[in-house]
Design an enzyme around this catalytic site. Structure first.
Site, PDB file in Angstrom:
ATOM      1  N   ASP A  98      -7.074   0.337  -7.342  1.00 42.79           N
ATOM      2  CA  ASP A  98      -6.641  -0.771  -6.484  1.00 42.79           C
ATOM      3  C   ASP A  98      -7.679  -1.888  -6.589  1.00 42.79           C
ATOM      4  O   ASP A  98      -8.377  -2.218  -5.627  1.00 42.79           O
ATOM      5  CB  ASP A  98      -6.519  -0.277  -5.041  1.00 42.79           C
ATOM      6  CG  ASP A  98      -5.945  -1.331  -4.104  1.00 42.79           C
ATOM      7  OD1 ASP A  98      -5.306  -2.282  -4.605  1.00 42.79           O
ATOM      8  OD2 ASP A  98      -6.143  -1.207  -2.881  1.00 42.79           O
TER       9      ASP A  98
ATOM     10  N   PRO B 166     -15.607 -10.526 -15.001  1.00 43.31           N
ATOM     11  CA  PRO B 166     -16.046  -9.247 -14.434  1.00 43.31           C
ATOM     12  C   PRO B 166     -14.912  -8.280 -14.125  1.00 43.31           C
ATOM     13  O   PRO B 166     -15.075  -7.064 -14.281  1.00 43.31           O
ATOM     14  CB  PRO B 166     -16.791  -9.667 -13.157  1.00 43.31           C
ATOM     15  CG  PRO B 166     -17.232 -11.058 -13.412  1.00 43.31           C
ATOM     16  CD  PRO B 166     -16.125 -11.673 -14.228  1.00 43.31           C
TER      17      PRO B 166
ATOM     18  N   HIS C  64       0.809  -1.215   0.000  1.00 43.94           N
ATOM     19  CA  HIS C  64       0.000   0.000   0.000  1.00 43.94           C
ATOM     20  C   HIS C  64       0.846   1.271   0.000  1.00 43.94           C
ATOM     21  O   HIS C  64       0.453   2.277  -0.609  1.00 43.94           O
ATOM     22  CB  HIS C  64      -0.969  -0.024   1.185  1.00 43.94           C
ATOM     23  CG  HIS C  64      -2.056  -1.045   1.016  1.00 43.94           C
ATOM     24  ND1 HIS C  64      -2.016  -2.279   1.635  1.00 43.94           N
ATOM     25  CD2 HIS C  64      -3.186  -1.033   0.261  1.00 43.94           C
ATOM     26  CE1 HIS C  64      -3.086  -2.973   1.290  1.00 43.94           C
ATOM     27  NE2 HIS C  64      -3.802  -2.252   0.459  1.00 43.94           N
TER      28      HIS C  64
END
Length: 492
Positions: free
Chosen positions: A350, A358, A255
């Site tokens: 993200d 999908p 992150h």
């Protein structure tokens, strides 16, 4: 219809790739229906009895199919074999229905074969409509996949036997009626036991799929959400449909690398597409200049967990409850297509890896073009793009899609032990942006220092852009990233 949809849904939950799952289930079932139809030729002499027993057998196998397949997946790793066998048996039993019903209807109504066929298929198609609509709008929301299929099996048994004992009672002797009634009671007993043990079986089977003890689990409208925790190291992991989303021991590497290079510039208004766990938002909120953060994630169950679960709130620093946060539960593609009321200085993409249909649409030229229209002049975007080591064709293909949407890109990668070598693309209109971390925030980071940022743009010769022979962008009609992603991870 419900049995078919249930098998397809289970396969998509466990393995992804809905198209392949649907193709296998439908093709095997249709073939088996033909086999079942031919096999009933010798049973027409006892049409009523045979029809009742077939319905009872179909109800038990169909009703327990999801539970049995889930156990085969968890305990024996034989899911695809079990799926083909199960689809074949159910298809054969379904195929046996029509010939026997034809014989029974004609024996009672004395009508022409063409008329009987027309009536039977009309009723069959109406039932297909009702079953097809009941599955997503009634059974799944109210009962879930396992219990919804069990209830369908019970309805199947009751309807089949009642039809025989009522409409075709003259075709049965008293002994046959008793036998059929006993079979019905036994079948309903099996299904009742399965209903009672469904949660226990599901929990036990699910735990077999994960290394660490499960501390939270939920089946949402979109996916299975599982949180595990290692009692020795306190490593907490989030899985969506079995795919690892983060490990608390090293998620800061992922992150920090995702967020801080793109925040090196104007960042008053930030858009996060995905990131429902709130960990990217945590990094964004380290900047006091941030006025607002809009987070768009498909599944409200994930964002609710991130807002309310004490473990996740400790990891994300209660980011989703920050007054600057606005959380919207929507499909990212549809949301950016509708167009928000504001433009953003920073866009953080993200999203889950493009390993099913999908998610593949979220890695296309069309999607990145839509994102560009919600970006303010001079804005920057970052895209998590998977592993340039394990899936280099997919990684560089994502960069090509971003580039063909009109962005200048800078690729970079870092090591995240839980994932491996992981890559991103930093993008902007005009000149390619520099991978750099703000001096103001760098002292507060555990991993993405200015030195690491500079090193992250270096790729070894066997994994750089020139080492990949085939790099193609993805579009909605040609989601090439999907096949590239699957090819890349073979053998790992």
């Amino acid at each position: 219809m419900v049995y078919k949809l249930a098998l397809i849904a289970l396969g998509s939950y466990l393995l992804g790739n809905t198209i392949v799952q649907a193709s296998i289930v439908l093709s095997v079932m249709v073939f088996a229906m033909g086999v079942g139809s031919v096999a009933t030729k010798r049973l027409v002499r006892w049409a009523a009895m045979s029809f009742a027993l077939i319905e009872v057998l179909l109800s038990v196998i169909g009703g327990l199919s999801v539970l049995l397949l889930y156990m085969a997946f968890a305990y024996m790793d034989l899911y695809m074999v079990a799926l083909v066998v199960c689809a074949f048996i159910i298809g054969a039993l379904i195929g046996a229905e029509i010939p026997l019903l034809m014989e029974l209807v004609q024996s009672i109504r004395k009508q022409r074969a063409s008329s009987a066929v027309a009536d039977l298929f009309a009723a069959d198609y109406v039932g297909g409509l009702l079953g097809g609509l009941a599955f997503p709008f009634l059974l799944l929301p109210l009962l879930g996949l396992v219990r919804g299929t069990i209830v369908t099996g019970a309805i199947n048994a009751l309807t089949g036997v009642v039809v025989v004992l009522w409409l075709f009672r003259r075709s049965l002797v008293r002994r046959a009626k008793v036998a059929v009634s006993i079979c019905l009671v036994v079948a309903l007993g099996f299904l009742a036991v399965a209903w009672a043990l469904a949660d226990t079986i599901e929990v036990s089977a699910r735990q077999r799929l994960y290394r660490d003890p499960i501390v939270a689990a939920e089946r949402s409208d979109y996916q299975e959400i599982v949180l595990t925790k290692d009692p020795r190291t306190s490593d907490t992991r989030l899985f969506l449909n079995g795919d690892l989303q983060f490990a608390s021991l090293d998620e800061h590497r992922y992150h920090e690398s995702l967020v801080h290079p793109v925040m090196n510039g104007k960042h008053a208004k930030v858009l996060i597409l995905g990131g429902g766990d709130g960990l990217a938002a945590r990094e964004v909120l380290k900047y006091p200049e941030v006025d607002s953060v809009t987070l768009v994630d498909l599944d409200p169950a994930v964002t609710d967990l991130a807002k309310n679960d004490e473990r996740l709130r400790a990891f994300n620093k209660d980011a989703l409850n920050d007054p600057r946060m606005k959380v919207t539960n929507a499909d990212a593609f549809s949301w950016v297509r509708r167009g928000p009321s504001q433009e953003f200085d920073v866009v953080i993409v993200d999203l889950p890896d493009p390993d099913d249909v999908p998610t593949a649409k979220l890695y296309t030229i069309e999607f990145y073009d839509l994102v560009s229209h919600v970006m303010a002049p001079g804005a920057r975007m970052v895209v998590q793009a998977g592993s340039p080591y394990f899936a280099p064709e997919a990684y560089w293909g994502i960069g090509e899609s971003v580039a063909q949407a009109g962005f200048a890109t800078t690729p970079y990668h870092v090591d995240v032990p839980s994932f491996g070598d992981w890559g991103y693309f930093l993008a902007a209109k005009g000149a390619a942006p520099e991978v750099k971390v703000s001096d103001a925030v760098a002292p507060r980071l555990s991993f993405m220092t200015p030195e690491v940022a500079r090193a992250s743009v270096v790729f070894p010769p066997d994994r750089d852009r020139g080492a990949v022979k085939s790099v193609k962008a993805s579009t909605l009609l040609h989601p090439r990233v999907l096949d590239a992603e699957r090819r890349g991870w073979v053998g790992y």
